[in-house]
Write a protein that holds these residues in place. Structure first.
Motif, mmCIF file in Angstrom:
data_model
loop_
_atom_site.group_PDB
_atom_site.id
_atom_site.type_symbol
_atom_site.label_atom_id
_atom_site.label_comp_id
_atom_site.label_asym_id
_atom_site.label_seq_id
_atom_site.Cartn_x
_atom_site.Cartn_y
_atom_site.Cartn_z
ATOM 1 N N VAL A 35 -4.635 3.269 -1.035
ATOM 2 C CA VAL A 35 -3.309 2.656 -1.033
ATOM 3 C C VAL A 35 -2.395 3.370 -2.021
ATOM 4 N N ALA A 36 -2.886 3.605 -3.227
ATOM 5 C CA ALA A 36 -2.077 4.246 -4.267
ATOM 6 C C ALA A 36 -1.671 5.662 -3.875
ATOM 7 N N VAL A 37 -2.584 6.391 -3.257
ATOM 8 C CA VAL A 37 -2.268 7.764 -2.858
ATOM 9 C C VAL A 37 -1.223 7.772 -1.750
ATOM 10 N N ILE A 38 -1.338 6.865 -0.796
ATOM 11 C CA ILE A 38 -0.323 6.758 0.254
ATOM 12 C C ILE A 38 1.043 6.449 -0.360
ATOM 13 N N LEU A 39 1.060 5.556 -1.325
ATOM 14 C CA LEU A 39 2.323 5.201 -1.988
ATOM 15 C C LEU A 39 2.880 6.354 -2.810
ATOM 16 N N SER A 40 2.013 7.238 -3.290
ATOM 17 C CA SER A 40 2.453 8.293 -4.216
ATOM 18 C C SER A 40 3.159 9.456 -3.533
ATOM 19 N N ALA A 41 3.153 9.490 -2.208
ATOM 20 C CA ALA A 41 3.825 10.586 -1.507
ATOM 21 C C ALA A 41 5.306 10.596 -1.861
ATOM 22 N N GLN A 42 5.779 11.717 -2.412
ATOM 23 C CA GLN A 42 7.177 11.880 -2.821
ATOM 24 C C GLN A 42 7.617 10.771 -3.783
ATOM 25 N N CYS A 43 6.684 10.363 -4.626
ATOM 26 C CA CYS A 43 6.954 9.333 -5.632
ATOM 27 C C CYS A 43 6.065 9.627 -6.834
ATOM 28 N N THR A 44 6.507 9.230 -8.020
ATOM 29 C CA THR A 44 5.727 9.504 -9.214
ATOM 30 C C THR A 44 4.556 8.531 -9.355
ATOM 31 N N ASP A 45 3.481 9.002 -9.970
ATOM 32 C CA ASP A 45 2.348 8.120 -10.243
ATOM 33 C C ASP A 45 2.765 6.975 -11.156
ATOM 34 N N LYS A 46 3.675 7.253 -12.074
ATOM 35 C CA LYS A 46 4.149 6.213 -12.993
ATOM 36 C C LYS A 46 4.774 5.055 -12.221
ATOM 37 N N ARG A 47 5.606 5.358 -11.255
ATOM 38 C CA ARG A 47 6.239 4.312 -10.444
ATOM 39 C C ARG A 47 5.205 3.577 -9.611
ATOM 40 N N VAL A 48 4.259 4.317 -9.028
ATOM 41 C CA VAL A 48 3.207 3.675 -8.233
ATOM 42 C C VAL A 48 2.418 2.693 -9.089
ATOM 43 N N ASN A 49 2.082 3.100 -10.310
ATOM 44 C CA ASN A 49 1.303 2.234 -11.201
ATOM 45 C C ASN A 49 2.079 0.999 -11.642
ATOM 46 N N MET A 50 3.387 1.028 -11.527
ATOM 47 C CA MET A 50 4.196 -0.150 -11.833
ATOM 48 C C MET A 50 4.155 -1.165 -10.692
ATOM 49 N N VAL A 51 3.898 -0.672 -9.485
ATOM 50 C CA VAL A 51 3.948 -1.511 -8.287
ATOM 51 C C VAL A 51 2.579 -2.062 -7.897
ATOM 52 N N THR A 52 1.537 -1.254 -8.058
ATOM 53 C CA THR A 52 0.235 -1.639 -7.505
ATOM 54 C C THR A 52 -0.418 -2.872 -8.140
ATOM 55 N N PRO A 53 -0.204 -3.196 -9.416
ATOM 56 C CA PRO A 53 -0.861 -4.413 -9.927
ATOM 57 C C PRO A 53 -0.521 -5.665 -9.124
ATOM 58 N N ALA A 54 0.754 -5.878 -8.835
ATOM 59 C CA ALA A 54 1.150 -7.056 -8.060
ATOM 60 C C ALA A 54 0.679 -6.938 -6.614
ATOM 61 N N LEU A 55 0.730 -5.723 -6.071
ATOM 62 C CA LEU A 55 0.271 -5.508 -4.698
ATOM 63 C C LEU A 55 -1.217 -5.816 -4.573
ATOM 64 N N PHE A 56 -2.022 -5.310 -5.520
ATOM 65 C CA PHE A 56 -3.469 -5.521 -5.454
ATOM 66 C C PHE A 56 -3.856 -6.949 -5.817
ATOM 67 N N GLU A 57 -3.017 -7.636 -6.559
ATOM 68 C CA GLU A 57 -3.309 -9.040 -6.861
ATOM 69 C C GLU A 57 -3.246 -9.876 -5.585
ATOM 70 N N GLN A 58 -2.291 -9.554 -4.728
ATOM 71 C CA GLN A 58 -2.156 -10.301 -3.480
ATOM 72 C C GLN A 58 -3.065 -9.758 -2.369
#
Length: 213
Positions: A35-58
């Motif tokens: 999931v994180a790698v798919i989200l990281s396309a043309q996006c920074t890892d820093k931004r992905v790491n800000m989003v995934t905690p809430a995404l993975f909680e649900q």
């Protein structure tokens, strides 16, 4: 400088200083990494790491994400680049994992690429990071840095870059070398203004040597 010598010098420098280089994406298992790698396309890892905690909680696994609507996923990733496409890919990917793979991320390179949102680079990341196999994912950093340093010559596509790197880097260091090049491109050999004065491999770098000549 001969190509073999450049590889020897550059790889030796990284082995000494960054022997345990790894991804900066935060995850708990292969599904979350995917999931994180798919989200990281043309996006920074820093931004992905800000989003995934809430995404993975649900939606911590394929089963829960497969039951989510595209709109629910979108709301949690809308600060990521291209959230419309990525929310559709994540939904379809999770559904296919449930339908075809019993909810388990396949560890086969070709099967990985049958998943929505997964191309060659993402499949290579999974092989290298999740399954600890020799692989060379080529993202924008690797593509730029490998050419700038002089590890590849005349590569016009990520696949051409991958093939040249795989041909010269020992298999046991291949996946780690992928992270060396990414991190070097992210923090030192940046796109518009490389920090040559801070670079430990400048003396073997094709770009730096051209600047001095």
């Amino acid at each position: 400088m001969r190509l073999e010598e450049r590889y020897d010098k550059v790889l030796a420098w990284f082995r000494e200083r960054m022997p345990l280089a790894d991804t900066e994406l935060q995850y708990n298992d292969p599904f979350q990494l995917l999931v994180a790698v798919i989200l990281s396309a043309q996006c920074t890892d820093k931004r992905v790491n800000m989003v995934t905690p809430a995404l993975f909680e649900q939606f911590p696994d394929a089963e829960s994400m497969s039951k989510a609507s595209v709109e629910e996923i979108f709301e949690l990733i809308k600060s990521i680049s291209y959230p419309n496409n990525k929310s559709k890919h994540l939904s379809a990917m999770a559904k296919k994992l449930i339908e075809d793979f019993n909810g388990i991320v396949p560890d086969d390179f070709e099967l990985l690429q049958t998943l929505p949102g997964v191309g060659r680079k993402t499949a290579n990341v999974m092989e290298a990071v999740a399954f600890k196999r020799p692989a060379m994912p080529v993202d924008t950093h690797v593509f730029r840095v490998a050419d700038r340093i002089g590890l590849v010559t005349g590569a016009k596509t990520p696949l051409e870059t991958e093939k040249q790197l795989v041909a010269h880097i020992p298999a046991e260091w291949l996946s780690t070398a992928h992270h060396w090049l990414i991190l070097h491109g992210r923090y030192v050999c940046v796109a518009r203004k490389p920090k040559c004065e801070e670079c430990g491999i400048a003396e073997w770098c094709r770009y730096h040597q051209k600047k001095l000549s």
